[in-house]
Design a protein around this motif. Structure first.
Motif, PDB file in Angstrom:
ATOM      1  N   MET A 136       0.863  -1.190  -0.217  1.00 14.60           N
ATOM      2  CA  MET A 136      -0.071  -0.068  -0.124  1.00 14.60           C
ATOM      3  C   MET A 136       0.622   1.263  -0.226  1.00 14.60           C
ATOM      4  SD  MET A 136      -3.141  -1.056  -0.410  1.00 14.60           S
ATOM      5  CE  MET A 136      -3.749   0.457   0.052  1.00 14.60           C
ATOM      6  N   LEU A 140       0.476   4.457  -2.501  1.00 11.98           N
ATOM      7  CA  LEU A 140       0.431   5.583  -1.975  1.00 11.98           C
ATOM      8  C   LEU A 140       1.686   6.652  -2.709  1.00 11.98           C
ATOM      9  CD1 LEU A 140      -0.506   5.113   1.755  1.00 11.98           C
ATOM     10  CD2 LEU A 140      -1.870   6.293  -0.110  1.00 11.98           C
ATOM     11  N   LEU A 142       3.341   5.996  -5.305  1.00 15.16           N
ATOM     12  CA  LEU A 142       3.031   6.118  -6.956  1.00 15.16           C
ATOM     13  C   LEU A 142       1.867   7.298  -7.164  1.00 15.16           C
ATOM     14  CD1 LEU A 142       3.156   2.633  -8.161  1.00 15.16           C
ATOM     15  CD2 LEU A 142       4.897   4.467  -8.467  1.00 15.16           C
ATOM     16  N   GLY A 143       1.065   7.432  -6.225  1.00 19.54           N
ATOM     17  CA  GLY A 143       0.137   8.264  -6.159  1.00 19.54           C
ATOM     18  C   GLY A 143       0.809   9.757  -6.271  1.00 19.54           C
ATOM     19  N   TYR A 144       1.407  10.100  -5.250  1.00 23.43           N
ATOM     20  CA  TYR A 144       2.083  11.247  -5.041  1.00 23.43           C
ATOM     21  C   TYR A 144       2.957  11.455  -6.462  1.00 23.43           C
ATOM     22  CZ  TYR A 144       5.717  14.627  -3.467  1.00 23.43           C
ATOM     23  OH  TYR A 144       6.589  15.551  -3.373  1.00 23.43           O
ATOM     24  N   ASN A 171      -1.622   8.672   6.170  1.00 21.60           N
ATOM     25  CA  ASN A 171      -2.041   7.983   5.335  1.00 21.60           C
ATOM     26  C   ASN A 171      -1.632   6.527   5.832  1.00 21.60           C
ATOM     27  OD1 ASN A 171      -4.302   9.152   4.210  1.00 21.60           O
ATOM     28  ND2 ASN A 171      -3.097   9.766   2.494  1.00 21.60           N
ATOM     29  N   ILE A 174      -2.376   5.244   9.327  1.00 20.26           N
ATOM     30  CA  ILE A 174      -3.803   4.482   9.168  1.00 20.26           C
ATOM     31  C   ILE A 174      -3.829   3.363   8.592  1.00 20.26           C
ATOM     32  CG2 ILE A 174      -6.200   5.187   8.814  1.00 20.26           C
ATOM     33  CD1 ILE A 174      -5.648   7.962   8.894  1.00 20.26           C
ATOM     34  N   VAL A 175      -3.253   3.329   7.384  1.00 20.56           N
ATOM     35  CA  VAL A 175      -3.251   1.653   6.626  1.00 20.56           C
ATOM     36  C   VAL A 175      -2.795   0.754   7.239  1.00 20.56           C
ATOM     37  CG1 VAL A 175      -2.381   0.880   4.421  1.00 20.56           C
ATOM     38  CG2 VAL A 175      -3.460   2.852   4.207  1.00 20.56           C
ATOM     39  N   SER A 178      -4.867  -0.433  10.084  1.00 15.53           N
ATOM     40  CA  SER A 178      -6.207  -1.114   9.709  1.00 15.53           C
ATOM     41  C   SER A 178      -5.669  -2.391   9.363  1.00 15.53           C
ATOM     42  CB  SER A 178      -6.941  -0.310   8.599  1.00 15.53           C
ATOM     43  OG  SER A 178      -6.098  -0.065   7.515  1.00 15.53           O
ATOM     44  N   VAL A 179      -4.548  -2.490   8.401  1.00 21.16           N
ATOM     45  CA  VAL A 179      -4.209  -3.817   7.833  1.00 21.16           C
ATOM     46  C   VAL A 179      -3.738  -5.010   9.091  1.00 21.16           C
ATOM     47  CG1 VAL A 179      -2.317  -5.079   6.485  1.00 21.16           C
ATOM     48  CG2 VAL A 179      -3.483  -2.970   5.722  1.00 21.16           C
TER      49      VAL A 179
ATOM     50  N   LEU B 166      -5.137   8.197  -6.702  1.00 21.18           N
ATOM     51  CA  LEU B 166      -4.736   8.864  -5.479  1.00 21.18           C
ATOM     52  C   LEU B 166      -5.768   8.349  -4.497  1.00 21.18           C
ATOM     53  CD1 LEU B 166      -4.515  12.682  -6.599  1.00 21.18           C
ATOM     54  CD2 LEU B 166      -2.559  10.992  -5.704  1.00 21.18           C
ATOM     55  N   PRO B 173      -8.066   1.805   4.046  1.00 17.00           N
ATOM     56  CA  PRO B 173      -8.697   1.521   5.402  1.00 17.00           C
ATOM     57  C   PRO B 173     -10.096   1.588   5.595  1.00 17.00           C
ATOM     58  CG  PRO B 173      -6.925   3.038   5.551  1.00 17.00           C
ATOM     59  CD  PRO B 173      -7.183   2.803   4.126  1.00 17.00           C
ATOM     60  N   TRP B 196     -14.010  -0.750  14.390  1.00 14.36           N
ATOM     61  CA  TRP B 196     -13.728  -0.362  13.151  1.00 14.36           C
ATOM     62  C   TRP B 196     -14.345   1.008  12.826  1.00 14.36           C
ATOM     63  CZ3 TRP B 196      -9.973  -2.211  10.600  1.00 14.36           C
ATOM     64  CH2 TRP B 196      -9.612  -3.497  10.843  1.00 14.36           C
TER      65      TRP B 196
END
Lengths: 253, 222
Positions: A136, A140, A142-144, A171, A174-175, A178-179, B166, B173, B196
Motif C-alpha cells: 500500500m 501511495l 506512486l500516487g504522489y 495515510n 492509518i493503512v 487497519s491492515v 490517488l 482502511p 472499525w
C-alpha cells in the motif's frame, strides 16, 4: 561526513550546478566500500541460518531498505509541510527526491521480500500485515509521484503534490493500523522476526546492511535532488529564452 | 464558514437534482456493478451472500468515484472555479459544502445498494444499529477524503485516471473497516464491528482537518 554533504547543498542559495561534487564523490566511495563490506559479511563470512538457510542473507538488504522506505516517506511529508508553510523550493524538491528514492526502495523491499518468501514459506506472497502495508505504501507513493509528475506549471504540480505528500505519513499510519487489525482479527501474524533470535556475525551483517543501505539512500537522494533542481532550472531558463525570442520577433517586425 | 458550506452544498445538490446525472447515470451504474458481481461469482454457490459486505462497499466506492469526479467537473467548465474564488466564500466553507453534497449523494447510493443486495443477493439484514453507524462514518470518511483529492485532481487533463489512483489506496482502511463492520453486523457479532467504526471516525476527522486547512492553498493557484 554525510551531514556535511547535505549541509553544503543547503548552504548555497543558488543550488547545485551539477549532480556531483567533491563531498558526494567521497560519499559515493564510502558507500561503495560499505557495500563491499556488506557483500563480504552478508554473503561470505556470516553463516547460513538453521531455519531459513541461505535465504537469510536476503534479510541483510531487505530489512534496511524496508526501514529506509519509511524514512523516505517521512522526509516527503516533512518537505511537503515546510513547502506549504514557507514556500521553500528546496524542501519541495527534497520531498520529491526522497519520494522517488523511497518508491525505489519500496519496490526493492517487495522484490527481495518475495524472493525470500518463496524458499522460506513456499509462496511469493502472503496477506501478512507487513507485506500488505508495504504494498500500500508503494501505491501511495506512486500516487504522489503521479501528481508531482503532472504536465503542468511548477506551482500547480508542487502545491498539489505537497498536499498529497503532507498526507502521506498519516495515510501510511492509518493503512498500517487497519491492515494490522484486519490480519490479526482473522489469524495470527504469519511472520514474526522478533521471535527469531539473531546474534554474532549475522547481527553484525545486518548492522553493516543498515549502514551500507543508508549510505546508498543518502547518496541517491542528494543526486536525485540535484537532478530535480537542474530540471527546474532548465525549465525556467527555457521559459525566459522563449519570452526573449518572442520579444526579439516583435522588434524585427 | 458553515453558512458558506450550506450554500455550496445546496447549490451542488440543486445542480444534481436538475441535471439528473446522478439519477440517470450514477445509480444505473451502481446497479450494473451489482449485476456484474453476480455474473462473475455464480449466484447458485452462495458466494454472493457470503461476500455481500465486500461487494457492497466496492460498489459504493466505484459508483461514489463517479459522483466525486462530477462534483469537480461541474466547477471546471466555463471558468466556474474562478467565479468560486472571486465569490468571497471561505475555502474551508467550500470544502465542507462540497463534502456535504458528496456525502448526501453517497448516502442515497448506499441506501439503494443496500436494497439492491438484500433483493438481488438474498442477504438477510441484521444488526441495524451497527450497519447504520458504519454507513454514516464510512460516508463521512469517503466524502472528506474524496473531496480533498478531488480538488487535487481537478482541472487537469488526466483527472479521470488520477483520482482513482490517488483516492483508492487512501480509502483502503475505510474499505477494510466498513467491510469488517458489515460482516460483524450480518453475522450477529456486532461487538467485533465497533472498533472499525472508531478507526473510520479517526480517518474522517484527519481528513476534515486536512481539508479545512489544505483547501485554501489549493484554491489559490491558477
Amino acid at each position: 561526513m554525510t551531514t556535511e554533504t547535505v549541509g553544503s547543498v543547503e548552504a548555497s542559495d543558488n543550488g547545485p550546478t551539477s549532480t556531483g561534487s567533491r563531498s558526494t564523490m567521497i560519499l559515493g566511495i564510502v558507500t561503495l566500500v560499505a557495500l563491499g563490506v556488506l557483500v563480504l559479511f552478508g554473503l561470505i563470512l556470516s553463516p547460513a541460518d538453521e531455519n531459513q538457510g541461505e535465504a537469510v542473507r536476503i534479510m541483510y538488504v531487505h530489512v534496511p531498505s524496508a526501514t529506509l522506505s519509511y524514512v523516505g516517506c517521512f522526509l516527503t511529508t516533512i518537505g511537503s509541510a515546510i513547502y506549504l508553510w514557507r514556500k521553500s523550493r528546496w524542501w519541495e524538491l527534497l520531498a520529491y527526491a526522497s519520494a522517488e528514492v523511497a518508491a525505489l526502495f519500496t519496490a526493492f523491499t517487495l522484490i527481495t521480500g518475495m524472493l525470500w518468501g518463496r524458499p522460506t514459506w513456499g509462496v511469493f506472497w502472503i496477506w501478512d500485515a507487513r507485506l500488505t502495508s508495504e504494498a500500500m505504501l508503494m501505491l501511495l507513493l506512486l500516487g504522489y509521484l503521479a501528481v508531482r509528475g503532472l504536465a503542468a506549471d511548477y506551482q500547480v504540480r508542487a502545491k498539489r503534490a505537497a498536499i498529497v505528500g503532507l498526507l502521506l505519513v498519516p495515510n501510511v499510519l492509518i493503512v498500517r493500523e487497519s491492515v494490522q487489525w484486519w490480519r490479526t482479527l482473522h489469524q495470527k501474524p504469519t511472520l514474526s522476526l522478533a521471535g527469531a533470535h539473531i546474534e554474532g556475525l549475522m547481527l553484525f551483517s545486518l548492522f553493516t546492511g543498515f549502514i551500507a543501505i543508508t549510505l546508498v539512500f543518502i547518496w541517491m537522494v542528494i543526486h536525485r535532488f540535484r537532478v530535480a533542481w537542474l530540471e527546474e532550472q532548465v525549465d525556467l531558463e527555457g521559459l525566459d529564452e522563449a519570452i526573449a525570442e518572442r520579444r526579439a520577433e516583435g522588434v524585427v517586425s | 464558514m458553515l453558512s458558506d458550506a450550506w450554500l455550496i452544498a445546496r447549490k451542488d445538490l440543486k445542480l444534481e437534482i436538475r441535471s439528473r446525472v446522478a439519477l440517470n447515470q450514477v445509480i444505473p451504474f451502481a446497479i450494473l456493478v451489482l449485476v456484474l458481481f453476480a455474473f462473475a461469482l455464480d449466484p447458485d454457490r452462495g458466494l454472493l451472500e457470503k461476500a455481500t459486505p465486500g461487494l457492497y462497499w466496492i460498489a459504493v466506492l466505484f459508483s461514489g468515484l463517479l459522483a466525486m469526479q462530477r462534483s469537480f467537473a461541474v466547477e471546471a467548465a466555463d471558468g466556474v472555479t474562478d467565479a468560486l474564488r472571486l465569490s468571497g466564500l471561505t475555502p474551508s466553507g467550500i470544502y465542507l459544502g462540497k463534502t456535504l453534497s458528496v456525502a448526501v449523494q453517497l448516502l442515497a447510493l448506499e441506501v439503494l445498494l443496500g436494497v439492491g443486495v438484500a433483493v438481488l443477493y438474498g442477504t438477510s439484514i441484521t444488526g441495524w444499529l451497527l450497519l447504520v453507524a458504519t454507513i454514516v462514518v464510512a460516508t463521512a470518511a469517503i466524502s472528506t477524503a474524496g473531496t480533498l483529492f478531488g480538488v487535487v485532481a481537478a482541472g487537469l487533463r488526466v483527472r479521470e485516471t488520477l483520482l482513482p489512483l490517488l483516492l483508492l489506496p487512501v480509502l483502503a482502511p475505510v474499505l477494510i473497516g466498513s467491510t469488517r463492520a458489515f460482516e460483524a453486523a450480518l453475522s450477529g457479532t456486532p461487538s467485533e464491528g465497533w472498533p472499525w467504526v472508531g478507526l473510520m471516525s479517526v480517518f474522517a476527522a484527519v481528513y476534515v482537518v486536512a481539508g479545512i486547512f489544505g483547501f485554501g492553498p489549493l484554491m489559490e493557484e491558477s
